[in-house]
Design a protein around this motif. Structure first.
Motif, PDB file in Angstrom:
ATOM      1  N   GLU A   1      15.816  35.671  60.929  1.00 48.74           N
ATOM      2  CA  GLU A   1      14.868  35.820  62.023  1.00 48.74           C
ATOM      3  C   GLU A   1      13.822  36.908  61.780  1.00 48.74           C
ATOM      4  OE1 GLU A   1      15.701  35.917  66.851  1.00 48.74           O
ATOM      5  OE2 GLU A   1      16.996  37.014  65.493  1.00 48.74           O
ATOM      6  N   ASP A   2      12.590  36.579  62.149  1.00 47.45           N
ATOM      7  CA  ASP A   2      11.531  37.580  62.268  1.00 47.45           C
ATOM      8  C   ASP A   2      11.028  37.491  63.695  1.00 47.45           C
ATOM      9  OD1 ASP A   2       9.648  39.515  61.777  1.00 47.45           O
ATOM     10  OD2 ASP A   2       8.215  38.142  60.838  1.00 47.45           O
ATOM     11  N   ASN A   3      11.709  38.200  64.585  1.00 43.79           N
ATOM     12  CA  ASN A   3      11.480  38.068  66.018  1.00 43.79           C
ATOM     13  C   ASN A   3      10.354  38.981  66.464  1.00 43.79           C
ATOM     14  OD1 ASN A   3      11.944  38.251  69.015  1.00 43.79           O
ATOM     15  ND2 ASN A   3      13.674  36.942  68.473  1.00 43.79           N
ATOM     16  N   ASP A   4       9.414  38.426  67.215  1.00 42.25           N
ATOM     17  CA  ASP A   4       8.243  39.213  67.620  1.00 42.25           C
ATOM     18  C   ASP A   4       8.496  40.063  68.857  1.00 42.25           C
ATOM     19  OD1 ASP A   4       8.149  37.425  69.759  1.00 42.25           O
ATOM     20  OD2 ASP A   4       6.034  36.913  69.493  1.00 42.25           O
ATOM     21  N   THR A   5       9.698  39.965  69.431  1.00 39.31           N
ATOM     22  CA  THR A   5       9.983  40.666  70.689  1.00 39.31           C
ATOM     23  C   THR A   5      11.231  41.522  70.615  1.00 39.31           C
ATOM     24  OG1 THR A   5       8.982  38.845  71.924  1.00 39.31           O
ATOM     25  CG2 THR A   5      10.399  40.353  73.173  1.00 39.31           C
ATOM     26  N   PHE A   6      12.316  40.964  70.094  1.00 40.96           N
ATOM     27  CA  PHE A   6      13.616  41.633  70.155  1.00 40.96           C
ATOM     28  C   PHE A   6      14.064  42.111  68.779  1.00 40.96           C
ATOM     29  CE2 PHE A   6      13.871  38.169  73.398  1.00 40.96           C
ATOM     30  CZ  PHE A   6      13.813  38.966  74.530  1.00 40.96           C
ATOM     31  N   GLU A   7      14.697  43.268  68.768  1.00 42.82           N
ATOM     32  CA  GLU A   7      15.415  43.758  67.580  1.00 42.82           C
ATOM     33  C   GLU A   7      16.615  44.547  68.094  1.00 42.82           C
ATOM     34  OE1 GLU A   7      14.645  45.927  63.269  1.00 42.82           O
ATOM     35  OE2 GLU A   7      13.253  46.297  64.915  1.00 42.82           O
ATOM     36  N   ASN A   8      17.772  43.910  68.046  1.00 44.69           N
ATOM     37  CA  ASN A   8      18.982  44.502  68.612  1.00 44.69           C
ATOM     38  C   ASN A   8      20.193  43.834  67.976  1.00 44.69           C
ATOM     39  OD1 ASN A   8      19.211  41.968  69.950  1.00 44.69           O
ATOM     40  ND2 ASN A   8      18.008  42.744  71.685  1.00 44.69           N
ATOM     41  N   ARG A   9      21.331  43.936  68.618  1.00 42.16           N
ATOM     42  CA  ARG A   9      22.548  43.338  68.071  1.00 42.16           C
ATOM     43  C   ARG A   9      22.397  41.834  67.843  1.00 42.16           C
ATOM     44  NH1 ARG A   9      27.772  41.626  71.455  1.00 42.16           N
ATOM     45  NH2 ARG A   9      28.827  40.520  69.766  1.00 42.16           N
ATOM     46  N   PHE A  10      21.602  41.192  68.682  1.00 41.94           N
ATOM     47  CA  PHE A  10      21.497  39.734  68.638  1.00 41.94           C
ATOM     48  C   PHE A  10      20.306  39.233  67.820  1.00 41.94           C
ATOM     49  CE2 PHE A  10      23.582  40.887  72.655  1.00 41.94           C
ATOM     50  CZ  PHE A  10      24.775  40.207  72.501  1.00 41.94           C
ATOM     51  N   HIS A  11      19.359  40.079  67.516  1.00 42.38           N
ATOM     52  CA  HIS A  11      18.106  39.629  66.914  1.00 42.38           C
ATOM     53  C   HIS A  11      17.687  40.523  65.758  1.00 42.38           C
ATOM     54  CE1 HIS A  11      17.337  36.652  70.017  1.00 42.38           C
ATOM     55  NE2 HIS A  11      17.690  37.544  70.918  1.00 42.38           N
ATOM     56  N   GLY A  12      16.964  39.907  64.819  1.00 41.98           N
ATOM     57  CA  GLY A  12      16.478  40.644  63.676  1.00 41.98           C
ATOM     58  C   GLY A  12      14.982  40.484  63.473  1.00 41.98           C
ATOM     59  N   LYS A  13      14.418  41.372  62.710  1.00 39.92           N
ATOM     60  CA  LYS A  13      13.027  41.288  62.283  1.00 39.92           C
ATOM     61  C   LYS A  13      12.989  41.271  60.759  1.00 39.92           C
ATOM     62  CE  LYS A  13      10.847  43.756  66.196  1.00 39.92           C
ATOM     63  NZ  LYS A  13      10.018  42.666  66.727  1.00 39.92           N
ATOM     64  N   GLY A  14      11.933  40.708  60.230  1.00 39.37           N
ATOM     65  CA  GLY A  14      11.739  40.747  58.794  1.00 39.37           C
ATOM     66  C   GLY A  14      12.294  39.574  58.027  1.00 39.37           C
ATOM     67  N   GLY A  15      12.966  38.644  58.708  1.00 37.88           N
ATOM     68  CA  GLY A  15      13.467  37.460  58.042  1.00 37.88           C
ATOM     69  C   GLY A  15      12.359  36.444  57.801  1.00 37.88           C
ATOM     70  N   PRO A  16      12.668  35.350  57.122  1.00 39.58           N
ATOM     71  CA  PRO A  16      11.626  34.364  56.803  1.00 39.58           C
ATOM     72  C   PRO A  16      11.108  33.585  58.005  1.00 39.58           C
ATOM     73  CG  PRO A  16      13.527  34.151  55.329  1.00 39.58           C
ATOM     74  CD  PRO A  16      13.947  35.042  56.444  1.00 39.58           C
ATOM     75  N   LEU A  17      11.955  33.375  59.021  1.00 37.73           N
ATOM     76  CA  LEU A  17      11.645  32.448  60.104  1.00 37.73           C
ATOM     77  C   LEU A  17      10.938  33.148  61.253  1.00 37.73           C
ATOM     78  CD1 LEU A  17      12.165  29.457  61.099  1.00 37.73           C
ATOM     79  CD2 LEU A  17      14.133  30.408  62.340  1.00 37.73           C
ATOM     80  N   GLY A  18       9.714  32.741  61.544  1.00 34.81           N
ATOM     81  CA  GLY A  18       9.009  33.285  62.684  1.00 34.81           C
ATOM     82  C   GLY A  18       9.640  32.828  63.984  1.00 34.81           C
ATOM     83  N   VAL A  19       9.936  33.783  64.870  1.00 37.72           N
ATOM     84  CA  VAL A  19      10.496  33.488  66.189  1.00 37.72           C
ATOM     85  C   VAL A  19       9.677  34.267  67.209  1.00 37.72           C
ATOM     86  CG1 VAL A  19      12.522  33.613  67.685  1.00 37.72           C
ATOM     87  CG2 VAL A  19      12.802  33.112  65.243  1.00 37.72           C
ATOM     88  N   SER A  20       9.023  33.542  68.113  1.00 36.91           N
ATOM     89  CA  SER A  20       7.996  34.170  68.947  1.00 36.91           C
ATOM     90  C   SER A  20       8.114  33.762  70.409  1.00 36.91           C
ATOM     91  CB  SER A  20       6.596  33.769  68.454  1.00 36.91           C
ATOM     92  OG  SER A  20       6.417  34.106  67.094  1.00 36.91           O
ATOM     93  N   GLN A  21       7.596  34.628  71.254  1.00 36.48           N
ATOM     94  CA  GLN A  21       7.431  34.274  72.661  1.00 36.48           C
ATOM     95  C   GLN A  21       6.327  33.223  72.792  1.00 36.48           C
ATOM     96  OE1 GLN A  21      10.393  35.933  73.756  1.00 36.48           O
ATOM     97  NE2 GLN A  21       9.172  35.952  75.622  1.00 36.48           N
ATOM     98  N   PRO A  22       6.446  32.306  73.757  1.00 34.89           N
ATOM     99  CA  PRO A  22       5.364  31.340  73.960  1.00 34.89           C
ATOM    100  C   PRO A  22       4.095  32.042  74.435  1.00 34.89           C
ATOM    101  CG  PRO A  22       6.981  31.182  75.721  1.00 34.89           C
ATOM    102  CD  PRO A  22       7.556  32.110  74.703  1.00 34.89           C
ATOM    103  N   ILE A  23       2.952  31.530  73.987  1.00 28.15           N
ATOM    104  CA  ILE A  23       1.687  32.165  74.360  1.00 28.15           C
ATOM    105  C   ILE A  23       0.827  31.268  75.228  1.00 28.15           C
ATOM    106  CG2 ILE A  23       1.618  33.635  72.312  1.00 28.15           C
ATOM    107  CD1 ILE A  23      -0.342  31.669  71.086  1.00 28.15           C
ATOM    108  N   ALA A  24       1.361  30.084  75.596  1.00 26.62           N
ATOM    109  CA  ALA A  24       0.534  29.160  76.373  1.00 26.62           C
ATOM    110  C   ALA A  24       1.264  28.579  77.581  1.00 26.62           C
ATOM    111  CB  ALA A  24       0.041  28.031  75.476  1.00 26.62           C
ATOM    112  N   PRO A  25       2.043  29.391  78.313  1.00 25.19           N
ATOM    113  CA  PRO A  25       2.654  28.846  79.536  1.00 25.19           C
ATOM    114  C   PRO A  25       1.598  28.674  80.630  1.00 25.19           C
ATOM    115  CG  PRO A  25       3.133  31.174  79.372  1.00 25.19           C
ATOM    116  CD  PRO A  25       2.408  30.803  78.113  1.00 25.19           C
ATOM    117  N   LEU A  26       1.958  27.948  81.654  1.00 27.73           N
ATOM    118  CA  LEU A  26       1.070  27.676  82.780  1.00 27.73           C
ATOM    119  C   LEU A  26       1.676  28.225  84.068  1.00 27.73           C
ATOM    120  CD1 LEU A  26       0.109  23.971  81.969  1.00 27.73           C
ATOM    121  CD2 LEU A  26      -1.346  25.993  81.726  1.00 27.73           C
ATOM    122  N   PRO A  27       0.884  28.420  85.120  1.00 28.75           N
ATOM    123  CA  PRO A  27       1.433  28.940  86.386  1.00 28.75           C
ATOM    124  C   PRO A  27       2.596  28.127  86.937  1.00 28.75           C
ATOM    125  CG  PRO A  27      -0.956  29.074  86.407  1.00 28.75           C
ATOM    126  CD  PRO A  27      -0.587  28.341  85.152  1.00 28.75           C
TER     127      PRO A  27
END
Length: 540
Positions: free
Chosen positions: A140-166
């Motif tokens: 995981e390369d998580n754009d939001t979380f880095e903790n026991r459950f999540h990692g940064k720097g891995g090959p796979l981009g994991v991101s928050q959605p940027i196009a939700p609607l009301p």
């Protein structure tokens, strides 16, 4: 890692020079090929029956809307479902570099921790949640979380959605009105609640396994990737996997291992075409049995997806962007800002809750589609709408993948056997009713004009059953057909080595003993990561 001799098939015109042949460049296959080729002392050949992923639709998040309708897939259907009045389902299976990760809705979920602990309790030592979590984090390369459950720097981009609607926020409020909480990280401490899903995206582009693991490493001299390279059969000599025979008749030798990563449909299909499977059935098709293993292709599990569709009272979803002039505007917006409809997977909102209040963890999953007619066979609203899908996460029904012909060009017989177990039918209908209740809550009334499907005429249990026999689809979460286990009946052992044939390993979602309680792509990537470590250990 010790290299193999590369001597398999000497003197029979086989192409030599590879230690590992990986069959299938999908989510797991891309990972295992990339990881094994990190060792410059080994040579890896990755074979993909489909083409490359050069089409922009494979990289634009909203390209998913085209995927279940045929782009990058085999075009297979299921057998008529005998517990659903003979309904035939389109069964989208990827045929492209990156596999399912190149055509899915990019939803990053891992399942429930108990899913993996259940595997461990079945005897699959090393597959409990604490065992697999490091591999999820490693990828995981998580754009939001880095903790026991999540990692940064891995090959796979994991991101928050940027196009939700009301309407997404209104959906959260509607769920809250029914006592369903908001969950800010459904891959964290608890799975319960509604959420924005994180997505396998990086910089508003799809992060498929091919883009994450293969694209950065295509320059490696010891990694060869061949697309449009369909395989006729595996070659077994003296009880050992020696290599592969291609559709054009050429043969390629594997000095160390053949790694089958063609997915829950493709892997048992190729095994059976190779004479590895239920011997009597193979003989009846004119295939000489190599190994009688009746559980190859058995134990198929999948999530049946039901849906409620509402017409909207205004342009509150992305449906209007199906029209050419709006589509052009959306494309321009994406090029300039990396936002808007093209940046949306269209299903980035959802969550997990209960059909059975006594279930050990959430047994329903929701996907809020920001439009209608997004997937094959799903109705579209002319004036625009939203779709709320639900699926029962732990089905008891079991199906199969069998051959209908010895001809590799023929589609396999895919039988998910949906709703064979009455409990699955009851829980599925309960989930559909809950989606109706959510969409009927006050916070959504400013957006929704009327429920169109199932609609007010569907009232009785019989009505609901009739409805889902017409309006339902696969969730694309098929697993289990090369089951892992410690028992003699298991297709592979707990290190994914094929029982009864040396030098053969299966690395994909077909090895799951039971389907996990969520989308399955992240788990396939985890399986690839874990398998690569096991392979290295076994050949150290």
């Amino acid at each position: 890692m010790n290299r193999g001799t590369g001597e398999a098939g000497q003197g029979d015109g086989m192409e030599k020079g590879y230690d590992f042949i990986v069959i299938g460049a999908g989510s797991a296959g891309s990972v295992v090929a990339a990881r094994l080729s990190e060792d410059p002392a080994v040579k890896v050949l990755l074979l993909e029956a489909g083409g490359g992923d050069g089409n922009p639709l494979y990289h634009l998040p909203a390209g998913f809307a085209k995927m279940t309708k045929g782009i990058g897939s085999w075009g297979w259907d299921t057998a008529p479902q005998r517990h659903m009045k003979g309904k035939v389902f389109r069964y989208t299976q990827a045929k492209v570099l990156g596999g399912g990760s190149a055509i899915n809705a990019q939803i990053y979920t891992r399942g429930n921790a108990q899913d993996y602990d259940d595997w461990r309790q079945m005897g699959c030592t090393g597959w409990g949640y604490d065992d697999v979590l490091p591999y999820f984090r490693k990828a995981e390369d998580n754009d939001t979380f880095e903790n026991r459950f999540h990692g940064k720097g891995g090959p796979l981009g994991v991101s928050q959605p940027i196009a939700p609607l009301p309407i997404c926020e209104a959906y959260f409020e509607a769920a809250a009105a029914l006592g369903i909480p908001r969950n800010m990280d459904i891959n964290g401490e608890a799975q319960d609640g509604v959420c924005y899903y994180q997505l396998t995206q990086r910089n508003a582009r799809r992060s498929s396994a091919a883009m994450a693991y293969l694209a950065p490493n295509r320059g490696r001299a010891n990694l060869t990737v061949r697309t449009r390279a369909p395989i006729r059969r595996l070659l077994v000599e003296g009880g050992r996997a020696a290599g592969v025979e291609m559709m054009d008749g050429s043969r390629i030798a594997a000095g160390t291992e053949v790694i089958l990563s063609s997915g829950a449909i493709g892997s048992p299909r190729l095994l059976q075409l190779s004479g590895i499977g239920p011997a009597e059935e193979l003989r009846a098709l004119g295939i000489a049995p190599v190994l009688d293993q009746p559980n190859v292709g058995a134990n198929l599990q999948d999530h049946l997806d039901l849906y409620c569709i509402c017409e909207l009272s205004g342009p509150y979803s992305y449906d209007r962007y199906a029209k050419p002039h709006w589509a052009a505007l959306a494309g321009l917006q994406y090029l300039l800002t990396r936002k808007g409809p093209v940046a949306s997977s269209l299903f980035e909102t959802g969550g997990f809750w209960y059909a059975d209040p006594d279930a050990r963890s959430p047994d329903l999953q929701f996907h809020l589609g920001l439009g209608t007619g997004i997937e094959h066979g799903v109705a579209a609203m002319p004036m625009g709408g939203v779709t709320l899908n639900s699926c029962h996460l732990r089905p008891r029904s079991r199906g199969s993948v069998r051959l209908q012909s010895a001809d590799p060009a023929k589609a396999p017989l895919i039988d998910p056997n949906y709703l064979q177990d009455p409990h699955d039918r009851a829980m599925s209908i309960a989930g559909l009713k809950l989606t109706q209740q959510i969409l009927a809550q006050a916070p959504l009334k400013p957006f929704i004009k009327a429920e169109r499907l199932p609609g007010p005429e569907v009232r009785t249990e019989a009505d609901y059953f009739d409805f889902i026999c017409q309006h339902s689809k696969t969730s694309h979460h098929c697993v289990g057909t090369c089951r892992m286990g410690p028992d003699d009946g298991a297709v592979v052992d707990i290190r994914l080595r094929f029982n009864g044939i040396d030098g053969l390993r299966v690395v994909d979602n077909s090895i799951m003993p039971t389907v996990i309680s969520s989308n399955t792509n992240a788990a396939a990537i985890m399986i690839g990561e874990k398998a690569a470590d096991m392979i290295r250990e076994d050949h150290a």
